[in-house]
Design a protein around this motif. Structure first.
Motif, PDB file in Angstrom:
ATOM      1  N   GLY A 135       0.793  -1.230   0.000  1.00  0.00           N
ATOM      2  CA  GLY A 135       0.000   0.000   0.000  1.00  0.00           C
ATOM      3  C   GLY A 135       0.822   1.275   0.000  1.00  0.00           C
ATOM      4  N   PRO A 136       1.784   1.424   0.937  1.00  0.00           N
ATOM      5  CA  PRO A 136       2.601   2.646   0.946  1.00  0.00           C
ATOM      6  C   PRO A 136       3.401   2.843  -0.346  1.00  0.00           C
ATOM      7  N   CYS A 137       3.811   1.736  -0.979  1.00  0.00           N
ATOM      8  CA  CYS A 137       4.531   1.851  -2.255  1.00  0.00           C
ATOM      9  C   CYS A 137       3.644   2.543  -3.276  1.00  0.00           C
ATOM     10  N   LYS A 138       2.418   2.041  -3.400  1.00  0.00           N
ATOM     11  CA  LYS A 138       1.501   2.586  -4.400  1.00  0.00           C
ATOM     12  C   LYS A 138       1.066   4.014  -4.039  1.00  0.00           C
ATOM     13  N   ALA A 139       0.968   4.287  -2.738  1.00  0.00           N
ATOM     14  CA  ALA A 139       0.592   5.638  -2.312  1.00  0.00           C
ATOM     15  C   ALA A 139       1.656   6.657  -2.689  1.00  0.00           C
ATOM     16  N   SER A 140       2.909   6.219  -2.789  1.00  0.00           N
ATOM     17  CA  SER A 140       4.001   7.145  -3.116  1.00  0.00           C
ATOM     18  C   SER A 140       4.127   7.419  -4.607  1.00  0.00           C
ATOM     19  N   PHE A 141       3.435   6.638  -5.442  1.00  0.00           N
ATOM     20  CA  PHE A 141       3.659   6.729  -6.882  1.00  0.00           C
ATOM     21  C   PHE A 141       3.215   8.045  -7.527  1.00  0.00           C
ATOM     22  N   PRO A 142       2.099   8.656  -7.119  1.00  0.00           N
ATOM     23  CA  PRO A 142       1.789   9.971  -7.704  1.00  0.00           C
ATOM     24  C   PRO A 142       2.915  10.972  -7.480  1.00  0.00           C
ATOM     25  N   ALA A 143       3.525  10.927  -6.293  1.00  0.00           N
ATOM     26  CA  ALA A 143       4.645  11.835  -6.013  1.00  0.00           C
ATOM     27  C   ALA A 143       5.856  11.471  -6.868  1.00  0.00           C
ATOM     28  N   MET A 144       6.120  10.169  -7.021  1.00  0.00           N
ATOM     29  CA  MET A 144       7.257   9.756  -7.840  1.00  0.00           C
ATOM     30  C   MET A 144       7.033  10.127  -9.304  1.00  0.00           C
ATOM     31  N   LYS A 145       5.800  10.098  -9.750  1.00  0.00           N
ATOM     32  CA  LYS A 145       5.498  10.542 -11.112  1.00  0.00           C
ATOM     33  C   LYS A 145       5.822  12.022 -11.274  1.00  0.00           C
ATOM     34  N   LYS A 146       5.466  12.813 -10.252  1.00  0.00           N
ATOM     35  CA  LYS A 146       5.790  14.244 -10.301  1.00  0.00           C
ATOM     36  C   LYS A 146       7.294  14.462 -10.282  1.00  0.00           C
ATOM     37  N   GLY A 148      26.742   9.116 -10.222  1.00  0.00           N
ATOM     38  CA  GLY A 148      27.312   8.720 -11.508  1.00  0.00           C
ATOM     39  C   GLY A 148      28.510   7.805 -11.408  1.00  0.00           C
ATOM     40  N   ASN A 149      29.113   7.731 -10.234  1.00  0.00           N
ATOM     41  CA  ASN A 149      30.258   6.837 -10.023  1.00  0.00           C
ATOM     42  C   ASN A 149      29.840   5.479  -9.469  1.00  0.00           C
ATOM     43  N   GLY A 150      28.543   5.255  -9.369  1.00  0.00           N
ATOM     44  CA  GLY A 150      28.065   3.959  -8.899  1.00  0.00           C
ATOM     45  C   GLY A 150      28.032   3.805  -7.400  1.00  0.00           C
ATOM     46  N   ASN A 151      27.975   4.913  -6.679  1.00  0.00           N
ATOM     47  CA  ASN A 151      27.924   4.870  -5.212  1.00  0.00           C
ATOM     48  C   ASN A 151      26.534   5.230  -4.704  1.00  0.00           C
ATOM     49  N   ILE A 152      26.063   4.474  -3.707  1.00  0.00           N
ATOM     50  CA  ILE A 152      24.821   4.843  -3.031  1.00  0.00           C
ATOM     51  C   ILE A 152      25.091   6.069  -2.175  1.00  0.00           C
ATOM     52  N   ARG A 153      24.323   7.123  -2.401  1.00  0.00           N
ATOM     53  CA  ARG A 153      24.488   8.341  -1.596  1.00  0.00           C
ATOM     54  C   ARG A 153      23.368   8.519  -0.581  1.00  0.00           C
ATOM     55  N   PHE A 154      22.190   7.943  -0.896  1.00  0.00           N
ATOM     56  CA  PHE A 154      21.053   8.040   0.029  1.00  0.00           C
ATOM     57  C   PHE A 154      20.229   6.753  -0.039  1.00  0.00           C
ATOM     58  N   ARG A 155      19.669   6.379   1.108  1.00  0.00           N
ATOM     59  CA  ARG A 155      18.648   5.330   1.159  1.00  0.00           C
ATOM     60  C   ARG A 155      17.562   5.813   2.110  1.00  0.00           C
ATOM     61  N   PHE A 156      16.314   5.607   1.738  1.00  0.00           N
ATOM     62  CA  PHE A 156      15.224   6.007   2.632  1.00  0.00           C
ATOM     63  C   PHE A 156      14.040   5.078   2.417  1.00  0.00           C
ATOM     64  N   THR A 157      13.370   4.768   3.517  1.00  0.00           N
ATOM     65  CA  THR A 157      12.290   3.785   3.516  1.00  0.00           C
ATOM     66  C   THR A 157      10.985   4.434   3.935  1.00  0.00           C
ATOM     67  N   GLY A 158       9.883   4.016   3.289  1.00  0.00           N
ATOM     68  CA  GLY A 158       8.558   4.477   3.668  1.00  0.00           C
ATOM     69  C   GLY A 158       8.088   5.659   2.858  1.00  0.00           C
ATOM     70  N   PHE A 159       6.853   6.085   3.165  1.00  0.00           N
ATOM     71  CA  PHE A 159       6.252   7.243   2.514  1.00  0.00           C
ATOM     72  C   PHE A 159       5.347   7.906   3.528  1.00  0.00           C
ATOM     73  N   SER A 160       5.640   9.150   3.857  1.00  0.00           N
ATOM     74  CA  SER A 160       4.908   9.838   4.920  1.00  0.00           C
ATOM     75  C   SER A 160       3.724  10.649   4.406  1.00  0.00           C
TER      76      SER A 160
END
Length: 486
Positions: free
Chosen positions: A371-382, A455-467
């Motif tokens: 559910g939270p994944c799908k709830a975040s999709f309108p924002a990800m589309k923007k 661009g160098n293939g390094n993870i710079r951020f990780r974040f979980t959930g949708f508020s």
């Protein structure tokens, strides 16, 4: 009786608890030992594998389930699944069989038939009052109660809501039932349940904070307060609603947007436009406006400002949001090599992370059942639309942890029917191990989880959930992309 666990000592099979000159080995000690092996090198893991196969020769189901558990930790999910299946057949009155059998209750939709299945299951697998598995039975009886609530059988719904045994889950059961019976207009009964839920959660925040599950039980407190205030508002008990909204404000920092929105609704009804305007402006500044709260802000803005510049005002508040997000995420930046991968998208095209070397990649792990994944999709589309003209920013949506056979078709249907312009990659289970390799390599614990890779293939951020809040989510992604490129 103390559990007996076979272990290998110098190549010989002994059992913990047997004398033979050896000190008794407790179950906790064995579990810690197995856990150390699971985290060890290849030799340790091979040794653990041997020990787990030994456990499957035991006459105790708990040993079989321990073996299954550690095979999962060794990422041998298929072996763990096989042991679970075998345990259910070998111990027909045991834990695995019980947990498999309960599924028929969840699958039934008719509440009367569901209750009959529950009673038959309970008779076959009676609950041991000393067992730590009471929550399994609570889930089942709550499922029956919810079905009765949906069917508008109020006495049965209340009976099951009040039958929860696990202390830390009582509030959840009461609040869940309240939300269902409200749909049929049972406001008075819902208020009683919510009042019990919030008072129960409050005790877990204060006098019972050291009890088992206290953290979970206390978690719902602000939400229960907000829901109860909504019911008071519906009954035109505005001053009482404010009392509970103030408690919700005091319960957490920052205050959740729905509390400010509810507070503003009460204030507007009472004609206090200035305070309502201030609260809704705070929601807008957080990027958490929704259509309902924006309508209320328009009403308050018209009374307080009296002009037609609402959109310009909201934009001025959001301008500060971008700077705030950058400052916040600058403290969270990391630098870890991103695991490479090659996957098929829903159209059968092969996609590799290496294809996007030199670009910033936003990687979003999700599933159609989340559910939270799908709830975040309108924002990800923007967010995607914001970078549509930037060839150096790429969004990839990785569907994982599938729960159905036709996961690829289901994922494609979901994004297509919702007009999401996402490239969806399928992280399907490895046939040899039963592991979703890509999500496992990124050490994801829950979804939605997003990564920003430079661009160098390094993870710079990780974040979980949708508020919640499209503007806030877009600002978060924008801040991380900007910082990752610096």
């Amino acid at each position: 009786m103390k559990k007996i666990f076979p272990i290998l000592l110098g190549g010989c099979l002994l059992a913990a608890g047997q004398s033979n000159g050896q000190a008794k080995i407790s179950q906790d000690s064995l579990t810690r030992y197995y856990s150390r092996l699971a985290k060890g090198d290849e030799a340790d893991q091979q040794l653990l594998t041997q020990k787990m196969y030994v456990l499957t020769k035991s006459k105790k189901e708990t040993d079989w389930l321990t073996a299954a558990r550690f095979f999962y930790q060794l990422k041998k999910n298929n072996v763990g699944d096989s042991i679970q299946k075998a345990a259910a057949a070998h111990f027909p009155a045991g834990f695995a069989a019980r947990n498999n059998a309960v599924q028929v209750i969840y699958d039934e939709t008719d509440p009367v038939k569901k209750e009959g299945l529950y009673k038959a299951w309970l008779k076959k697998f009676p609950m041991d009052k000393k067992s730590k598995d009471a929550i399994i039975y609570d889930y089942a009886r709550n499922n029956v109660g919810m079905a009765y609530a949906d069917a508008d059988n109020l006495p049965k719904a209340l009976e099951y809501a009040n039958s929860i045994v696990s202390p830390f889950w009582k509030g959840q059961g009461w609040a869940g039932t309240a939300s269902r019976i409200l749909k049929h207009g049972h406001t008075a009964e819902a208020k009683v349940l919510l009042k019990k839920a919030l008072e129960d959660a409050y005790t877990f925040r204060t006098t019972r904070k050291h009890e088992e599950g206290a953290g979970f039980a206390a978690l719902g407190y602000p939400g229960y307060l907000s829901s109860y205030a909504q019911l008071l508002f519906n009954d035109k008990e505005y001053d009482s609603a404010i009392v509970y909204l103030k408690r919700a404000e005091e319960a957490e920092t920052p205050v959740r947007p729905e509390v400010n929105q509810m507070y503003a609704k009460v204030l507007l009804t009472k004609g206090d436009y200035q305070q309502a305007f201030a609260r809704l402006s705070e929601v807008a500044a957080q990027g958490k406006l929704n259509p309902g709260s924006k309508t209320m802000l328009a009403e308050a803005y018209g009374k307080v400002r009296g002009d037609n510049n609402l959109e310009k005002y909201i934009d001025s508040l959001k301008g500060g949001l971008d700077d705030k997000m950058k400052a916040e995420f600058a403290k969270q930046i990391i630098k870890e090599p991103a695991p490479g991968f090659t996957l098929k998208d829903v159209d059968g095209n092969t996609v590799s992370l290496a294809d996007y070397k030199g670009k910033t990649v936003v990687l979003d792990f999700w599933a159609t059942w989340c559910g939270p994944c799908k709830a975040s999709f309108p924002a990800m589309k923007k967010a995607m639309e914001k970078y549509k003209d930037d060839p150096n920013v790429k969004f990839l949506f990785v569907h994982t942890w599938e729960k159905e056979e036709n996961a690829t078709a289901s994922a494609k249907k979901f994004v297509t029917s919702n007009n999401y312009p996402f490239q969806v990659l399928m992280d399907l289970k490895d046939p040899a191990t039963g592991v979703n390799n890509v999500v496992d390599s990124y050490k994801v614990q829950g979804i939605p989880t997003k990564f920003v890779i430079d661009g160098n293939g390094n993870i710079r951020f990780r974040f979980t959930g949708f508020s919640g809040g499209d503007d806030a989510a877009v600002a978060e992604v924008s801040a991380m992309v900007t910082l990752a490129n610096q």
